[in-house]
Design an enzyme around this catalytic site. Sequence first.
Site, short mmCIF file in Angstrom:
data_model
loop_
_atom_site.label_atom_id
_atom_site.label_comp_id
_atom_site.label_asym_id
_atom_site.label_seq_id
_atom_site.Cartn_x
_atom_site.Cartn_y
_atom_site.Cartn_z
N ARG A 15 0.86 -1.19 0.00
CA ARG A 15 0.00 0.00 0.00
C ARG A 15 0.89 1.23 0.00
NH1 ARG A 15 -2.25 -0.45 6.26
NH2 ARG A 15 -0.19 -0.59 7.15
N ASN A 50 -4.39 7.54 4.09
CA ASN A 50 -3.97 6.77 5.27
C ASN A 50 -2.47 6.91 5.44
OD1 ASN A 50 -4.78 4.82 7.40
ND2 ASN A 50 -3.18 3.59 6.40
N GLU A 51 -2.09 7.53 6.53
CA GLU A 51 -0.67 7.63 6.87
C GLU A 51 0.16 8.10 5.67
OE1 GLU A 51 0.34 3.86 8.72
OE2 GLU A 51 -0.42 4.63 10.62
N GLU A 110 -5.96 5.27 15.60
CA GLU A 110 -5.71 3.83 15.59
C GLU A 110 -4.83 3.48 16.78
OE1 GLU A 110 -3.64 2.34 12.21
OE2 GLU A 110 -4.92 3.37 10.79
N PHE A 142 -2.49 -11.45 11.66
CA PHE A 142 -2.19 -11.66 13.09
C PHE A 142 -2.26 -10.38 13.91
CE2 PHE A 142 -0.26 -15.56 11.33
CZ PHE A 142 -0.98 -16.47 12.09
N HIS A 143 -2.64 -9.28 13.27
CA HIS A 143 -2.77 -8.02 14.02
C HIS A 143 -4.02 -8.11 14.89
CE1 HIS A 143 -3.07 -3.78 14.96
NE2 HIS A 143 -1.91 -3.56 14.36
C1 GLA Z 1 -1.15 1.55 10.43
C2 GLA Z 1 -2.22 1.50 9.38
C3 GLA Z 1 -3.25 0.45 9.63
C4 GLA Z 1 -2.64 -0.82 10.14
C5 GLA Z 1 -1.82 -0.52 11.36
C6 GLA Z 1 -1.22 -1.75 11.97
O1 GLA Z 1 -1.40 2.42 11.45
O2 GLA Z 1 -2.84 2.73 9.17
O3 GLA Z 1 -3.93 0.22 8.42
O4 GLA Z 1 -1.85 -1.39 9.16
O5 GLA Z 1 -0.78 0.34 10.98
O6 GLA Z 1 -0.53 -1.48 13.14
#
Ligand code: GLA
Length: 682
Positions: free
Chosen positions: A127, A165-166, A319, A369-370
């Site tokens: 991603r 996202n990020e 998050e 596994f998260h």
């Molecule tokens: C980031 C992403 C999420 C996920 C988390 C996992 O913060 O934005 O989609 O992948 O990491 O810790």
Amino acid sequence: MTIDKQHRRAAEERLKHMHQQLGGFAYGGDYNPEQWPRETWLEDARLMQEAGVNLVTLGVFSWSRMEPSEGLYDFAWLDDVMGILHENGIGVDLAIPDAVPPAWLIQQHPDILPELADGSTFGFGSRQHCDVSHPVYRAKALALTERLGEHYAEHPALRMWHVGNEYGPVSYGPWADKAFREWVREKYASLDELNAAWSTDVWGQVYSDWEQVHVPAQPRTWSNPSRRLDFHRFTSDSMLRHFTAERDVLRRHTPDLPIVTNFMRFFKNNDYWAWAAEEDAVALDIYPDPREDEAHIAAALNFDLMRSLRGNQPWMVMEQATGAVSQWSVNVSKLPGKMRLGSYQAIAQGSDAILFFQWRQAKGGTERFHSAMISHAGTNTRIFREVTQLGQELKNLPQLVGTRSTASVAVVFDWDCWWALELGNSPRSDLNYPAEVLRYYKHFFHANVPVDFVDTKTDLSSYDLVVLPASFLLGDEAAQRFTDYVAGGGRLVVSYLSGIVDENNTIRLGGYPGALRTVIGAWSEEMHPLAGDAEQVKLSFADGGTGSAGYWTEHLHAEEAEVLASYGSGRLAGFPAVTRNRFGDGSAVYISARLDEGSLDRILREEWQQADVEPVIDAPRGIQARRRSGGGRDYLLVLNHNDAPTGVDLADGGTDLLSAQHVGGRVELPPYGVLVIEEDPK
Ligand code: GLA
């Protein structure tokens, strides 16, 4: 950073409205229904209610489902999900999934994939695989944003937008290269100006045509630090330009809804001061590593930074994990109670939202596994019980939402300083800016003295003490601002490696730290990093005390400044190590070495005590206390980060809103215990 008043008021109104609709704190997390059959969506909605969830982030990675082929938009499945959520009273934070350009788009335009400095390209399959300067990528992302804005503007479940996202991928590819050249041309009026700013006479790099200017792709060896600093600035600006373009589309469709993106912990690529000013609220993804004993202190630093980025406006945990993450070498789960403790820690430090990645633990894909709010094992689990307990608790605390805290100590955290410090070609190549800031922050954390973070442009007049840790780059205006602050009666603490370069990353001559030499009343002749990790020198304090320093020392000369401590051994024995200078109506301490923790503590403590700064409470190590105030009430949050019961003396009593008990005097908190005290009126 100063945010325009009108913009600030409008953003605050949007947030207030959102929290009113949610009934208090936002609680929930990323929800990825496309990974599950429809029956599960119905079960999810029921379980979300059970867990007290009132907001979910939808669609973060759903571009390929929202637009399965070019120009063919399919929102039917999303309408269905949003309808189910709405019927169950759950609000939606709808994402613009620009972090995952779909396979069909990459197939058509493989040059959307970002290029690394060495010319290689990332493949499809993860991603953030995009160069934000690519015109087709941008146009397609904006077109999808337009469609989503149009389609969902009036949807009753929609509470907020989550753009991207990020943000963070850097590209050295042809599109970034072109955009960088344009950025440089806009910044510098002429090639002469550019050549001067980048010191191109060093190693014969003079530019005679704008077309010769490129991104700093992999050089043969070391390369120009001024050019690379501008590339950092460009990268942050170009991603921000993409964010604001999408934001503007959404704003047109939904002028009253908050628009945010999610930030990361200690994230270097984006200047979050500039970014925060363009959002309605700051939102953070925070994953403290349970393997680290002091992870909660680094988290605290990030929380205070997020609270400060928009001048003390409530922010959001966008998050966090309920248990383990899946991206490290060993993914240790949080101990029972730690997720709750970390959540209240964020709240104590100004967050009005507790959201997780993610609602349901995936059964496939990279992050299978998260941890999540619902684990693979289902709901008969410790994690779901903890999630539900917290959700129910937060429902009872709506009065805290919108309350704020104040600080009279400011610590500088500035992206220009970060970028410039770590560009290399300096006396050591292992310089780590966040680690330097953390070293200073830790003292205030342990002392329960709240701090705000500021950048080098912030007005300092409301602070009694300002700390500049390794603030390597100070422009003329910034140098003047810190000087005026002290002249006007402020107290400044300056560490080594501050004020060394100007905005072009060129050295300020005439003795370090050039930008602050007058105000500190001392100057450094030569930098002396210490070679070995274990190498230490002794320090002798003027009052007879002793200490030590490692990693960094300087050959310092005091002029007007008084010497607080001198080097007691090594090649600098006898020279000043720490000085304090009276300047105008204030004073400035200069710390020329990396001091041991005890020595740094005594110097910083003396400064805030002299400035009449008060801790929130006096408490033993491991107890964190913060106060949030609003609506005529004060709320004292007390957190026990220790794994053992710890006693605290509460001078003033009040009602612990979690247990509905009156507390006061001596109170014992269990391991990882939390008190949320509505203080008795004074
Ligand atoms: C980031 C992403 C999420 C996920 C988390 C996992 O913060 O934005 O989609 O992948 O990491 O810790």
